[in-house]
Design a protein around this motif. Structure first.
Motif, PDB file in Angstrom:
ATOM      1  N   SER A  59     -21.162  15.234  17.560  1.00  0.00           N
ATOM      2  CA  SER A  59     -21.475  16.458  16.823  1.00  0.00           C
ATOM      3  C   SER A  59     -21.037  17.719  17.557  1.00  0.00           C
ATOM      4  CB  SER A  59     -22.974  16.541  16.545  1.00  0.00           C
ATOM      5  OG  SER A  59     -23.702  16.668  17.760  1.00  0.00           O
ATOM      6  N   GLU A  60     -21.008  17.670  18.903  1.00  0.00           N
ATOM      7  CA  GLU A  60     -20.629  18.875  19.650  1.00  0.00           C
ATOM      8  C   GLU A  60     -19.191  19.285  19.369  1.00  0.00           C
ATOM      9  OE1 GLU A  60     -20.360  15.428  22.706  1.00  0.00           O
ATOM     10  OE2 GLU A  60     -21.553  15.998  20.954  1.00  0.00           O
ATOM     11  N   PHE A  61     -18.382  18.352  18.856  1.00  0.00           N
ATOM     12  CA  PHE A  61     -17.001  18.690  18.537  1.00  0.00           C
ATOM     13  C   PHE A  61     -16.926  19.704  17.398  1.00  0.00           C
ATOM     14  CE2 PHE A  61     -15.059  14.462  20.239  1.00  0.00           C
ATOM     15  CZ  PHE A  61     -15.347  14.891  21.524  1.00  0.00           C
ATOM     16  N   LEU A  62     -17.900  19.693  16.502  1.00  0.00           N
ATOM     17  CA  LEU A  62     -17.887  20.641  15.388  1.00  0.00           C
ATOM     18  C   LEU A  62     -18.067  22.077  15.870  1.00  0.00           C
ATOM     19  CD1 LEU A  62     -20.007  18.702  12.745  1.00  0.00           C
ATOM     20  CD2 LEU A  62     -17.532  18.988  12.781  1.00  0.00           C
ATOM     21  N   THR A  63     -18.685  22.241  17.026  1.00  0.00           N
ATOM     22  CA  THR A  63     -18.915  23.588  17.544  1.00  0.00           C
ATOM     23  C   THR A  63     -17.641  24.213  18.111  1.00  0.00           C
ATOM     24  OG1 THR A  63     -19.539  22.836  19.771  1.00  0.00           O
ATOM     25  CG2 THR A  63     -21.287  22.938  18.116  1.00  0.00           C
ATOM     26  N   CYS A  64     -16.563  23.447  18.156  1.00  0.00           N
ATOM     27  CA  CYS A  64     -15.299  23.976  18.667  1.00  0.00           C
ATOM     28  C   CYS A  64     -14.556  24.808  17.628  1.00  0.00           C
ATOM     29  CB  CYS A  64     -14.401  22.826  19.139  1.00  0.00           C
ATOM     30  SG  CYS A  64     -15.080  21.908  20.528  1.00  0.00           S
ATOM     31  N   PHE A  65     -15.066  24.851  16.415  1.00  0.00           N
ATOM     32  CA  PHE A  65     -14.400  25.589  15.352  1.00  0.00           C
ATOM     33  C   PHE A  65     -15.137  26.899  15.066  1.00  0.00           C
ATOM     34  CE2 PHE A  65     -13.355  21.142  14.732  1.00  0.00           C
ATOM     35  CZ  PHE A  65     -11.982  21.187  14.537  1.00  0.00           C
ATOM     36  N   ASN A  66     -14.376  27.934  14.726  1.00  0.00           N
ATOM     37  CA  ASN A  66     -14.991  29.200  14.350  1.00  0.00           C
ATOM     38  C   ASN A  66     -15.837  29.056  13.089  1.00  0.00           C
ATOM     39  OD1 ASN A  66     -13.846  30.517  16.498  1.00  0.00           O
ATOM     40  ND2 ASN A  66     -12.229  31.524  15.315  1.00  0.00           N
ATOM     41  N   GLU A  67     -15.324  28.297  12.144  1.00  0.00           N
ATOM     42  CA  GLU A  67     -16.035  28.043  10.889  1.00  0.00           C
ATOM     43  C   GLU A  67     -15.780  26.609  10.469  1.00  0.00           C
ATOM     44  OE1 GLU A  67     -15.673  31.133   7.744  1.00  0.00           O
ATOM     45  OE2 GLU A  67     -14.264  32.086   9.131  1.00  0.00           O
ATOM     46  N   VAL A  68     -16.767  26.037   9.763  1.00  0.00           N
ATOM     47  CA  VAL A  68     -16.615  24.693   9.210  1.00  0.00           C
ATOM     48  C   VAL A  68     -17.004  24.747   7.740  1.00  0.00           C
ATOM     49  CG1 VAL A  68     -17.374  22.288   9.266  1.00  0.00           C
ATOM     50  CG2 VAL A  68     -17.112  23.560  11.408  1.00  0.00           C
ATOM     51  N   LEU A  69     -16.093  24.313   6.866  1.00  0.00           N
ATOM     52  CA  LEU A  69     -16.346  24.258   5.428  1.00  0.00           C
ATOM     53  C   LEU A  69     -16.178  22.820   4.962  1.00  0.00           C
ATOM     54  CD1 LEU A  69     -16.787  25.615   2.642  1.00  0.00           C
ATOM     55  CD2 LEU A  69     -14.300  25.944   2.528  1.00  0.00           C
ATOM     56  N   VAL A  70     -17.201  22.287   4.299  1.00  0.00           N
ATOM     57  CA  VAL A  70     -17.164  20.923   3.774  1.00  0.00           C
ATOM     58  C   VAL A  70     -17.174  20.998   2.248  1.00  0.00           C
ATOM     59  CG1 VAL A  70     -18.324  18.680   3.685  1.00  0.00           C
ATOM     60  CG2 VAL A  70     -18.417  20.055   5.782  1.00  0.00           C
ATOM     61  N   CYS A  71     -16.202  20.345   1.610  1.00  0.00           N
ATOM     62  CA  CYS A  71     -16.104  20.332   0.151  1.00  0.00           C
ATOM     63  C   CYS A  71     -16.470  18.939  -0.353  1.00  0.00           C
ATOM     64  CB  CYS A  71     -14.690  20.685  -0.294  1.00  0.00           C
ATOM     65  SG  CYS A  71     -14.115  22.287   0.307  1.00  0.00           S
ATOM     66  N   THR A  72     -17.533  18.843  -1.140  1.00  0.00           N
ATOM     67  CA  THR A  72     -18.003  17.533  -1.560  1.00  0.00           C
ATOM     68  C   THR A  72     -18.910  17.685  -2.775  1.00  0.00           C
ATOM     69  OG1 THR A  72     -19.026  15.485  -0.746  1.00  0.00           O
ATOM     70  CG2 THR A  72     -20.021  17.561  -0.042  1.00  0.00           C
ATOM     71  N   TYR A  82     -25.049  14.656   5.794  1.00  0.00           N
ATOM     72  CA  TYR A  82     -26.136  15.637   5.696  1.00  0.00           C
ATOM     73  C   TYR A  82     -27.285  15.252   6.632  1.00  0.00           C
ATOM     74  CZ  TYR A  82     -30.069  18.246   3.693  1.00  0.00           C
ATOM     75  OH  TYR A  82     -31.169  19.042   3.521  1.00  0.00           O
ATOM     76  N   ALA A  83     -27.679  13.973   6.579  1.00  0.00           N
ATOM     77  CA  ALA A  83     -28.757  13.508   7.463  1.00  0.00           C
ATOM     78  C   ALA A  83     -28.375  13.696   8.928  1.00  0.00           C
ATOM     79  CB  ALA A  83     -29.065  12.036   7.170  1.00  0.00           C
ATOM     80  N   TYR A  84     -27.126  13.420   9.226  1.00  0.00           N
ATOM     81  CA  TYR A  84     -26.629  13.543  10.600  1.00  0.00           C
ATOM     82  C   TYR A  84     -26.659  14.985  11.091  1.00  0.00           C
ATOM     83  CZ  TYR A  84     -23.007  13.556  14.257  1.00  0.00           C
ATOM     84  OH  TYR A  84     -22.307  13.733  15.419  1.00  0.00           O
ATOM     85  N   LEU A  85     -26.186  15.912  10.260  1.00  0.00           N
ATOM     86  CA  LEU A  85     -26.188  17.323  10.654  1.00  0.00           C
ATOM     87  C   LEU A  85     -27.608  17.847  10.822  1.00  0.00           C
ATOM     88  CD1 LEU A  85     -23.335  18.710   8.350  1.00  0.00           C
ATOM     89  CD2 LEU A  85     -23.223  18.282  10.816  1.00  0.00           C
ATOM     90  N   GLN A  86     -28.528  17.390   9.976  1.00  0.00           N
ATOM     91  CA  GLN A  86     -29.933  17.764  10.145  1.00  0.00           C
ATOM     92  C   GLN A  86     -30.466  17.256  11.482  1.00  0.00           C
ATOM     93  OE1 GLN A  86     -31.608  16.071   6.396  1.00  0.00           O
ATOM     94  NE2 GLN A  86     -32.598  18.066   6.252  1.00  0.00           N
ATOM     95  N   ALA A  87     -30.178  16.002  11.783  1.00  0.00           N
ATOM     96  CA  ALA A  87     -30.663  15.406  13.033  1.00  0.00           C
ATOM     97  C   ALA A  87     -30.108  16.130  14.247  1.00  0.00           C
ATOM     98  CB  ALA A  87     -30.304  13.924  13.075  1.00  0.00           C
TER      99      ALA A  87
END
Length: 428
Positions: A194-207, A216-221
């Protein structure tokens, strides 16, 4: 921590079109700012799509950004991706390649200030089954790996094997990036770091139906802030608990004919049993499987009355051969299919599945204080699969869903509903 913005919108609502327009608009703004300020750094994009076939849509629709698709260099696409990031190029690639990124590449992404756009939720937690019991015993018995007691991550033991290179090299890499979680009885989970996601200025998920996804459960955790948006009548707006897609669902309701008849009895709930689930298929008798196969043949031949070339079906891969039957065998569509137009001519569909979370993964989230939504998880998988058919072109289809649970979820979804914490209820 990086905020995750989710564009949660029904299929056909224009998510990808919105994202493409957003990328092109941002590029125009960057050009204008570069004239005013020579030191202005343009927005760099890394777009991640489910399939290679989706890559061309971004390269063709955003010509001024000159998106690059990593190609094999020295037989490794990862090598080319790293070079592209070094050069600050805009990149579009697949989920499969994105899963392979290492800490070196993520460090470069952070230094370049990339924005991440993910088409469809990432597969973020899975059972790790690429290690035999014999190999697992060898690794532990020879002190090649150990379990970090604080994080439960499996780590490579560099004290005893500092210069290792051999058949466990790929496994060693997974230990190094922190992707392997140790569960009791030496069960391993693969988990996206999950720490890899913090390497981006912004994260957009289309779903769509994001709150039912393991992502979703993972990001909450992991403690991420999640901001929900949707597309309504072509415009971006705040997500509204599922009401924004009622117009499209109303249109789909007139196009989907769900088989309602005696052949559905094979999927009726029976005590604690969950007919057509993976566990049920593991215990099903030859007579039960023969009966289900016969019902499926009857559906295509006498109910849908459709030629084999327009028939589509699915089940769990482990019983595919046992359920293949006359008039539909060649119409196999994997039950996790998404993002592909390969089956757009299918008009009669048999969905022989009853989806549940893997109990180990569900338990893992529960231990971390997260309650998963199994009904929305199952509904999302089924809708994505049905959407592979010609209904995406606005043409009618006929579906056979013998599982009482899955059929009920589809009925509820097709009618105007409001999502309320873990259940779908009809709107007043």
């Amino acid at each position: 921590m990086t905020t995750i913005t989710v564009l949660d919108s029904i299929m056909g609502s224009g998510k990808t079109t919105y994202v493409i327009n957003m990328i092109n608009t941002q590029h125009t703004k960057d050009l204008a700012q570069s004239f005013a300020n020579a030191d202005h750094e343009p927005t760099r994009f890394l777009v991640v799509v489910p399939l290679l076939s989706e890559v061309d849509r971004f390269t063709h629709s955003c010509p001024d950004l000159r998106f690059k698709d990593p190609q094999p260099v020295h037989s490794r696409k990862l090598y080319h991706l790293e070079r592209l990031i070094d050069d600050g190029e805009n990149v579009v690639t697949t989920h499969a390649l994105f899963r392979m990124l290492d800490r070196t590449i993520y460090g470069k992404l952070k230094s370049k200030g990339y924005k991440l756009i993910v088409d469809e939720a990432l597969e973020c937690v899975e059972m790790f089954d690429k290690l035999s019991e014999k190999d697992r015993k060898l690794l532990f018995d020879n002190n090649m790996v150990y379990v970090d007691k604080d994080t439960r991550r499996l780590r490579w033991n560099y004290e005893t094997h500092p210069d290792y290179s051999g058949r466990f090299t790929d496994f060693k890499h997974l230990c190094d990036i922190g992707s392997l979680v140790f569960i009791k009885d030496k069960i391993l989970l693969w988990e996206f770091p999950s720490e890899f996601l913090t390497c981006f200025n912004e994260v957009l998920v289309c779903t769509y139906l994001f709150k039912g996804s393991p992502f979703y459960a993972y990001l909450q955790a992991e403690g991420f802030d999640i901001h929900m948006n949707t597309i309504m009548d072509g415009s971006l707006c705040e997500w509204d608990e599922g009401r924004g897609d009622e117009k499209i669902r109303s249109q789909l309701r007139s196009l989907i004919t769900i088989y309602e008849g005696p052949m559905n009895r094979r999927g009726d709930a029976n005590g604690l049993s969950n007919p057509l689930s993976s566990t049920w298929f593991g215990k099903a008798s030859p007579e039960e499987l023969k009966g289900l196969r016969s019902s499926t043949e009857t559906f295509f031949a006498r109910v849908a009355k459709s030629p084999s070339k327009v028939n589509g079906w699915t089940t769990f891969a482990k019983v595919k051969a046992k359920l293949a039957g006359k008039g539909y065998t060649r119409g196999w569509i994997p039950n996790n299919a998404k993002g592909t137009n390969d089956y757009v001519d299918k008009q009669a569909m048999a969905y022989l599945c009853n989806w549940f979370y893997h109990p180990v993964i569900k338990g893992y989230f529960h231990e971390r204080g997260i309650t998963v939504d199994e009904d929305m998880y199952a509904l999302s998988a089924m809708i994505q699969w049905i959407w592979r058919s010609r209904i995406r072109r606005g043409e009618p289809i006929h579906v056979f869903i013998p599982s009482e649970r899955m059929r009920g979820l589809l009925r509820e979804w097709l009618n105007p509903v409001v999502y309320h914490s873990n259940s779908f209820k009809r709107a007043a």
